[in-house]
Scaffold this motif. Structure first.
Motif, mmCIF file in Angstrom:
data_model
loop_
_atom_site.group_PDB
_atom_site.id
_atom_site.type_symbol
_atom_site.label_atom_id
_atom_site.label_comp_id
_atom_site.label_asym_id
_atom_site.label_seq_id
_atom_site.Cartn_x
_atom_site.Cartn_y
_atom_site.Cartn_z
ATOM 1 N N GLU A 127 -9.748 -6.826 0.574
ATOM 2 C CA GLU A 127 -10.895 -6.193 1.267
ATOM 3 C C GLU A 127 -10.305 -5.086 2.267
ATOM 4 O O GLU A 127 -11.279 -4.268 2.744
ATOM 5 C CB GLU A 127 -11.669 -7.259 1.948
ATOM 6 N N THR A 128 -9.058 -4.972 2.609
ATOM 7 C CA THR A 128 -8.729 -3.742 3.684
ATOM 8 C C THR A 128 -8.401 -2.496 2.816
ATOM 9 O O THR A 128 -8.054 -1.653 3.536
ATOM 10 C CB THR A 128 -7.393 -4.226 4.310
ATOM 11 N N VAL A 129 -8.745 -2.377 1.730
ATOM 12 C CA VAL A 129 -8.094 -1.275 0.790
ATOM 13 C C VAL A 129 -9.326 -0.739 0.152
ATOM 14 O O VAL A 129 -10.072 -1.391 -0.521
ATOM 15 C CB VAL A 129 -6.979 -1.474 -0.002
ATOM 16 N N ARG A 130 -9.605 0.542 0.353
ATOM 17 C CA ARG A 130 -10.608 1.341 -0.560
ATOM 18 C C ARG A 130 -9.970 2.739 -0.926
ATOM 19 O O ARG A 130 -8.890 3.151 -0.140
ATOM 20 C CB ARG A 130 -11.808 1.661 0.749
ATOM 21 N N VAL A 131 -10.484 3.294 -1.970
ATOM 22 C CA VAL A 131 -10.401 4.782 -2.238
ATOM 23 C C VAL A 131 -11.573 5.460 -1.950
ATOM 24 O O VAL A 131 -12.496 4.974 -1.840
ATOM 25 C CB VAL A 131 -9.793 4.751 -3.746
ATOM 26 N N ARG A 132 -11.037 6.811 -1.569
ATOM 27 C CA ARG A 132 -12.448 7.414 -1.483
ATOM 28 C C ARG A 132 -13.182 7.684 -2.484
ATOM 29 O O ARG A 132 -12.782 7.947 -3.440
ATOM 30 C CB ARG A 132 -11.972 8.998 -1.024
ATOM 31 N N PRO A 145 -22.783 8.508 -13.544
ATOM 32 C CA PRO A 145 -21.292 8.947 -13.173
ATOM 33 C C PRO A 145 -20.875 8.665 -12.114
ATOM 34 O O PRO A 145 -21.531 8.561 -11.169
ATOM 35 C CB PRO A 145 -21.296 10.573 -13.476
ATOM 36 N N PHE A 146 -19.416 8.497 -11.722
ATOM 37 C CA PHE A 146 -18.811 8.033 -10.380
ATOM 38 C C PHE A 146 -17.612 8.834 -10.386
ATOM 39 O O PHE A 146 -16.846 8.968 -11.426
ATOM 40 C CB PHE A 146 -18.583 6.357 -10.349
ATOM 41 N N ALA A 147 -17.235 9.071 -9.220
ATOM 42 C CA ALA A 147 -15.823 9.936 -8.922
ATOM 43 C C ALA A 147 -15.114 8.977 -7.644
ATOM 44 O O ALA A 147 -15.861 8.690 -6.517
ATOM 45 C CB ALA A 147 -16.189 11.250 -8.479
ATOM 46 N N LEU A 148 -13.868 8.988 -7.759
ATOM 47 C CA LEU A 148 -13.026 8.125 -6.783
ATOM 48 C C LEU A 148 -11.829 8.920 -6.828
ATOM 49 O O LEU A 148 -11.360 9.836 -7.729
ATOM 50 C CB LEU A 148 -12.775 6.583 -7.091
ATOM 51 N N ASP A 149 -11.033 8.761 -5.908
ATOM 52 C CA ASP A 149 -9.594 9.055 -5.662
ATOM 53 C C ASP A 149 -8.853 8.789 -7.036
ATOM 54 O O ASP A 149 -9.038 7.587 -7.440
ATOM 55 C CB ASP A 149 -8.884 8.767 -4.491
ATOM 56 N N HIS A 150 -8.129 9.714 -7.617
ATOM 57 C CA HIS A 150 -7.231 9.401 -8.792
ATOM 58 C C HIS A 150 -6.090 8.868 -8.334
ATOM 59 O O HIS A 150 -5.560 7.746 -9.221
ATOM 60 C CB HIS A 150 -6.813 10.739 -9.425
ATOM 61 N N ARG A 156 0.835 -1.206 -0.127
ATOM 62 C CA ARG A 156 -0.040 -0.022 0.062
ATOM 63 C C ARG A 156 0.856 1.211 -0.070
ATOM 64 O O ARG A 156 1.901 1.267 0.800
ATOM 65 C CB ARG A 156 -1.029 0.006 1.211
ATOM 66 N N ALA A 157 0.376 2.278 -0.924
ATOM 67 C CA ALA A 157 1.096 3.436 -0.852
ATOM 68 C C ALA A 157 1.300 4.079 0.607
ATOM 69 O O ALA A 157 0.542 4.391 1.458
ATOM 70 C CB ALA A 157 0.533 4.596 -1.803
ATOM 71 N N LYS A 158 2.620 4.620 0.813
ATOM 72 C CA LYS A 158 2.735 5.331 2.053
ATOM 73 C C LYS A 158 1.681 6.458 2.316
ATOM 74 O O LYS A 158 1.423 7.149 1.481
ATOM 75 C CB LYS A 158 4.024 5.864 1.966
ATOM 76 N N GLY A 159 0.952 6.332 3.423
ATOM 77 C CA GLY A 159 0.200 7.287 3.510
ATOM 78 C C GLY A 159 -1.590 6.897 3.112
ATOM 79 O O GLY A 159 -2.292 7.497 3.455
ATOM 80 N N ALA A 160 -1.546 5.609 2.507
ATOM 81 C CA ALA A 160 -2.850 5.288 1.785
ATOM 82 C C ALA A 160 -3.707 4.842 3.304
ATOM 83 O O ALA A 160 -3.239 4.410 4.319
ATOM 84 C CB ALA A 160 -2.670 4.319 1.025
ATOM 85 N N ALA A 161 -4.847 5.024 3.351
ATOM 86 C CA ALA A 161 -5.764 4.851 4.089
ATOM 87 C C ALA A 161 -6.752 4.026 4.023
ATOM 88 O O ALA A 161 -7.339 4.082 2.931
ATOM 89 C CB ALA A 161 -6.364 6.370 4.831
ATOM 90 N N VAL A 162 -7.455 3.121 4.998
ATOM 91 C CA VAL A 162 -8.708 2.435 5.019
ATOM 92 C C VAL A 162 -9.799 3.275 5.277
ATOM 93 O O VAL A 162 -9.743 4.058 6.284
ATOM 94 C CB VAL A 162 -8.572 1.072 5.855
ATOM 95 N N LEU A 163 -10.884 3.412 4.483
ATOM 96 C CA LEU A 163 -11.960 4.191 4.696
ATOM 97 C C LEU A 163 -13.167 3.462 5.224
ATOM 98 O O LEU A 163 -13.286 2.388 5.214
ATOM 99 C CB LEU A 163 -12.508 4.665 3.267
ATOM 100 N N SER A 164 -13.837 4.168 5.995
ATOM 101 C CA SER A 164 -15.026 3.744 6.562
ATOM 102 C C SER A 164 -16.352 4.437 6.347
ATOM 103 O O SER A 164 -16.421 5.644 6.235
ATOM 104 C CB SER A 164 -14.916 3.814 8.426
ATOM 105 N N ASP A 179 -18.869 2.239 -7.015
ATOM 106 C CA ASP A 179 -19.967 2.497 -6.236
ATOM 107 C C ASP A 179 -19.494 2.802 -4.712
ATOM 108 O O ASP A 179 -19.892 3.370 -4.152
ATOM 109 C CB ASP A 179 -21.267 1.834 -6.329
ATOM 110 N N THR A 180 -18.531 2.192 -4.293
ATOM 111 C CA THR A 180 -18.080 2.236 -3.044
ATOM 112 C C THR A 180 -16.527 2.454 -2.817
ATOM 113 O O THR A 180 -16.144 2.605 -1.819
ATOM 114 C CB THR A 180 -18.250 0.755 -2.283
#
Length: 157
Positions: free
Chosen positions: A119-124, A70-75, A8-16, A111-112
């Motif tokens: 499963e421990t990784v998500r983007v905003r 349309p959908f939008a996520l972190d790039h 995982r990239a340094k500083g990447a976060a898991v989202l809730s 969508d999420t």
């Protein structure tokens, strides 16, 4: 590359995201009236099943147009730290709209933001809305749960 060798990239976060929270597509028609909205393009300017990179609220956002809307996520791809998700391949996997990262090929649900391979990784996700003139605007992104953000920074180090 084996999944166990991905980092995982340094500083990447898991989202809730709270249970029962609406999917990103539900925000397309104007939810989140209290958020600041930043116009990025006209909906007609987007190419179906392709992504664009935009800068909104001081951050890079990947915007996609699919049959579901349309959908939008972190790039930024959380596995490599490169801003590449808008260049990924858009499709459907396991019944969900996804984008496959062009780097290590992980699939992120549009969508999420959930990574299907880890499963421990998500983007905003970023909320979107379209005004009466067809202008697509991006709202503020979902927030990171503080405890999960601290755990993510510990595991990324």
């Amino acid at each position: 590359m084996k999944p166990s060798t991905h980092r995982r990239a340094k500083g990447a976060a898991v989202l809730s995201v709270p249970d029962g929270a609406p999917p990103a597509a539900a925000s397309v028609h104007g939810d989140g009236a209290d958020a600041a909205w930043q116009p990025i393009c006209r909906l007609d300017d987007l190419i179906p099943d392709a992504g664009i990179a935009a800068r909104a609220h001081g951050e890079q956002v990947a915007v996609f147009l699919t049959e579901a809307g349309p959908f939008a996520l972190d790039h930024v791809d959380p596995f490599c730290g490169a801003a590449v998700l808008a260049r990924g391949i858009v499709g459907e996997l396991q019944g969900h709209p996804v984008v496959a990262s062009p780097m290590y090929k992980q699939h992120f649900r549009l969508d999420t933001g959930q990574c299907l391979e880890d499963e421990t990784v998500r983007v905003r996700r970023w909320p979107l809305r379209v005004d009466a003139d067809g202008v697509l605007s991006v709202g503020r992104p979902e927030t990171i749960h503080p405890l999960e953000a601290a755990h993510a920074s510990e595991t990324a180090a």
